[in-house]
Design an enzyme around this catalytic site. Structure first.
Site, mmCIF file in Angstrom:
data_model
loop_
_atom_site.group_PDB
_atom_site.id
_atom_site.type_symbol
_atom_site.label_atom_id
_atom_site.label_comp_id
_atom_site.label_asym_id
_atom_site.label_seq_id
_atom_site.Cartn_x
_atom_site.Cartn_y
_atom_site.Cartn_z
ATOM 1 N N ARG A 1 0.798 -1.233 0.000
ATOM 2 C CA ARG A 1 0.000 0.000 0.000
ATOM 3 C C ARG A 1 0.826 1.276 0.000
ATOM 4 O O ARG A 1 0.265 2.356 0.055
ATOM 5 C CB ARG A 1 -0.977 -0.015 1.172
ATOM 6 N N GLY B 1 -2.865 -12.134 9.899
ATOM 7 C CA GLY B 1 -3.956 -12.458 10.820
ATOM 8 C C GLY B 1 -4.743 -13.697 10.440
ATOM 9 O O GLY B 1 -5.521 -14.207 11.240
ATOM 10 N N ASN C 1 -8.168 -8.899 13.427
ATOM 11 C CA ASN C 1 -8.993 -9.949 14.029
ATOM 12 C C ASN C 1 -8.183 -10.881 14.920
ATOM 13 O O ASN C 1 -6.984 -11.061 14.712
ATOM 14 C CB ASN C 1 -9.651 -10.776 12.915
ATOM 15 N N ASP D 1 -14.228 -11.405 11.424
ATOM 16 C CA ASP D 1 -13.054 -10.843 10.745
ATOM 17 C C ASP D 1 -13.204 -9.343 10.505
ATOM 18 O O ASP D 1 -12.811 -8.833 9.464
ATOM 19 C CB ASP D 1 -12.785 -11.576 9.417
#
Lengths: 250, 514
Positions: free
Chosen positions: B111, B172, B239, B282
């Site tokens: 990103r 995660g 999460n 989630d």
């Protein structure tokens, strides 16, 4: 050119490496994974709402490499999603299990396919909307390979209860324009600003949504009528036999 | 040679007003540009100045950094490219060779990069932090932040805080032990690391059944914010693991789905606020915290605004972590519409995933996700790209195995419905939208506001749009012809013109007025 050859070489090398396992432990593991990830849509392989996997030649996955690729990435533009939560090894195990489905004997199916073909063209008027080998209409899915993709029971469901499972990309849209004109057609594309339709005559139109006063989308309703009462029980069996015989290019 | 001179000059200059030096433009998470050459009166004349194509097919999620005529972007999976920002011409490329079989969740993406002095920083898919020479792209240092074989990866744009690079982690969905880490920018030496799940002996382990905290995830995969006055970093966590079946991790599962306030020098946690205790859908709290100072009940307060994936909008006091406001801002059916006095949700029955599936709003991608929000100091509105979609959540069985998926379930979109979305202009004081701009399908693009009175974003189908920041009226659009998964920025190029840039499809677009 150098890069093209290099890319090709890599592609060949990779595909050569992808071989779905056939040992018992892998197949068992693949079956367990299949139950969790795949059975929701594919059922036991030939009784789900998604593609029939009980066939020696999977239309989109002729090789183990392409099968793993589809499991990994899904089929863009279809309802087949990419796998989430499977390792490379597990995807191979699923591929191995799916290949065992294709090794079972093809379903022997009742009915007279020749009679079915006549019903398809005549009483059913199916060719008005569906295409086989380049002949027919464009208001519904192309059926040229439908026998390789769908099970007989799935085909029956689609004929007697077309809204039970709607293939992505075949949503019927009804629009009223500011001019008062009404448009109906299969939605080819929609974004924030435009809707593109193909109408019953095959004409494609793109309309600015700002020019419409009303837009209705048949999200859960197929535009195909229910044919349950059109055919007798024997005729239905013949029609399904014909559809099940459609396996691609002649 | 011309570019070298330009780059050399850039290293000597202080920040220019047309630069974009952080993921969100500033450290406070605003994604707001003070530039107003492009404004409501002339935005209709906005045109593509250039397009720069990349040769990758993975999702292109970068948010560029702009400094003195150069854009620094990441390309998937973990490459960096420097681009002359008036012409779109590539100056250098850093290509990272990744090991085979790097585990990753949701695409080989990145990103964005961070910049400090003459160094560019990128977190990589194999969980390294790499510093590059800004004028050559040469590697200055390269350190292992975590072991990718355990499921760690970095897709987040790092945040610069003083002389440190703050880097989080993804993973995660692999049962990793989440962390946020700080590295000395000059040397690559680790300064501190804050674990986002407790370690043996910590009191917070009591919020996890047995030793389930060891695989608790709570990763830090979206960029946080920084308040220099309080010397505090604010960072959201993801999460708990496994995602969907919860019987092995009974409890609140601290510090998953939380906002953490962290001392920037020591890395010690000052406070936390858990948005979704014991998450089973989630709904990572991996959104950008937006820091603003505003009057609140007659008193000036330091606030943090947080539009959460769980469909609630929050305002907290960022000095103390005190809960000030919580308001449902997107359709949901998992909790009572009113949070309790401390901001804790009251769950409704029959909303947990089951073997046969449970339908819940919002779907797993949530009410918003990694789409970066913006905040305009002139309108005092918080602009958020939202999603409206139901999901069907299933439990499954997964046993933790290092480096393997640890989900224990799955989700599908609710059949028979088409997901939609909207850009919402939220008033922090009420949590209500002043206006909404609807999306025919939910977009993964973030939002940029500008002093020109404009809000920029992209639709899911890649229409770049400019809206009036006070009314939400569409003022301009341009079809970019690809799927958008990125956040727009604004900068001034060498010709003195304001540009708006965004990645879409497999290209970077830069717009200006002719």
């Amino acid at each position: 050119m150098r890069f093209t050859i290099l890319s090709l070489w890599i592609a060949v090398a990779v595909s050569a490496q992808v071989k779905a396992p056939s040992d018992e432990a892998s197949i068992r593991a693949g079956h367990t994974l299949y139950q969790f990830h795949c059975a929701f849509c594919h059922g036991k392989g030939d009784d789900g709402m998604a593609a029939n996997l009980v066939t020696p030649n999977l239309v989109h996955a002729p090789t183990d490499s392409s099968l793993v690729n589809i499991i990994r990435n899904g089929i863009p533009g279809s309802d087949m999603p990419p796998a989430l939560g499977m390792s490379d090894e597990e995807m191979l195990q699923v591929a191995g299990y799916v290949r065992t489905l294709g090794r079972t004997a093809p379903a022997s199916i009742a009915g007279n396919a020749a009679n079915g073909k006549a019903l398809y063209a005549g009483k059913g008027g199916c060719a008005g909307c569906h295409m086989v080998q380049g002949a027919g209409g464009r208001m519904g899915p192309d059926l040229t390979q439908i026998g390789a993709m769908r099970s007989p029971s799935n085909l029956r469901t689609s004929i007697v209860d077309p809204s039970a499972s709607i293939v992505g990309g075949w949503t019927m849209v009804h629009m009223t324009l500011k001019s008062g004109a009404k448009l109906n057609g299969i939605r080819l594309n929609e974004d924030n600003f435009y809707i593109s339709l193909r109408d019953g005559k095959g004409k494609m139109q793109t309309v600015a949504k700002a020019d419409a006063t009303k837009i209705d989308r048949d999200i859960t309703k197929s535009s195909m009528p229910n044919y349950e009462k059109v055919f007798t029980s024997d005729e239905m069996t013949d029609l399904i036999a014909y559809l099940f015989s459609l396996r691609g290019a002649m | 040679m011309k570019y070298l001179l330009l780059l050399t000059a850039s290293l000597l200059c202080a920040q220019a007003p047309g630069d974009w030096l952080h993921f969100q433009g500033n450290q406070q998470g605003h994604r707001h540009s003070a530039l107003k050459q492009i404004n409501k009166a002339n935005v209709a004349r906005l045109k593509p100045a250039w397009t720069m194509q990349i040769d990758k097919t993975d999702k292109f999620e970068t948010s560029p950094i702009a400094r003195d005529g150069v854009l620094f972007i990441s390309e998937p999976p973990s490459d960096v490219t420097a681009i002359e920002s008036r012409s779109g011409k590539v100056l250098w490329r850093y290509k990272r060779v990744l090991p085979d079989n790097v585990p990753f969740c949701c695409g080989k993406v990145n990103r964005g990069v961070a910049i400090l002095g003459d160094l560019i920083f990128i977190g990589t898919l194999d969980a390294h932090l790499v510093a590059l020479d800004a004028s050559t792209g040469n590697v200055v240092w390269d350190v292992v932040v975590a072991d990718y074989k355990k499921g760690y990866s970095s897709t987040v744009a790092p945040l610069i805080v003083k002389d440190k690079v703050i880097i989080g982690s993804a993973g995660g969905e692999f049962g990793v032990k989440g962390y946020l880490a700080a590295y000395e920018a000059k040397t690559g030496k680790e300064a501190w690391r804050l674990w986002t799940v407790p370690s043996e002996g910590d009191k917070a382990t009591e919020t996890w059944l047995g030793d389930s905290y060891k695989y608790g995830s709570a990763t830090t995969w979206m960029t946080g914010s920084y308040d220099p006055d309080l010397n505090t970093i604010y960072w959201g966590t993801g999460n708990p693991g496994p995602d969907w079946k919860d019987d092995k991790r009974a409890g609140d599962n601290l510090y998953s789905n939380s906002l953490l306030a962290i001392d920037a020098d020591s890395g010690k946690m000052k406070w936390y606020f858990q948005f979704t205790p014991h998450d089973v859908h989630d709904w990572d709290s991996a959104q950008v915290p937006v820091l603003v100072d505003e009057m609140w009940n007659g008193k000036m307060r330091k606030l943090v605004l947080f539009a959460n994936r769980n469909a609630f909008y929050y305002v907290l006091d960022r000095t103390t972590g005190e809960y000030l406001l919580g308001k449902q801002y997107v359709r949901q059916n998992w909790a009572q519409p009113e949070l309790d006095g401390k901001g804790r949700p009251t769950r409704l029955p029959n909303t947990f995933p089951t073997a046969n599936g449970t339908t819940v709003y919002p779907n797993s991608p949530g009410a918003t996700n990694f789409q970066a929000p913006s905040y305009s100091p002139s309108t005092k509105l918080h602009y958020v790209m939202t999603r409206d979609e139901g999901g069907v959540f299933y439990t499954g069985d997964d046993t933790y195995k290092e480096g393997s998926w640890y989900l224990a379930g799955r989700f599908v979109s609710k059949p028979g419905e088409e997901a939609t979305g909207a850009i919402k202009a939220i008033e922090p004081k009420t949590g209500k939208s002043k206006w909404e701009y609807p999306m025919s399908s939910p977009s993964w693009s973030g939002v940029l506001s500008t002093a020109g009175g404009l809000v920029f974003s992209a639709t899911a189908d890649g229409d770049m749009i400019a809206l009036d920041d006070t009314t939400g009226k569409l003022l301009w659009r341009y079809p970019m012809g690809g799927r958008a998964f990125a956040n727009p920025i604004s900068y001034v190029a060498a010709d003195g013109k304001q540009h708006i840039a965004i990645a879409c499809g497999h290209a970077l677009f830069s717009f200006s007025i002719e």
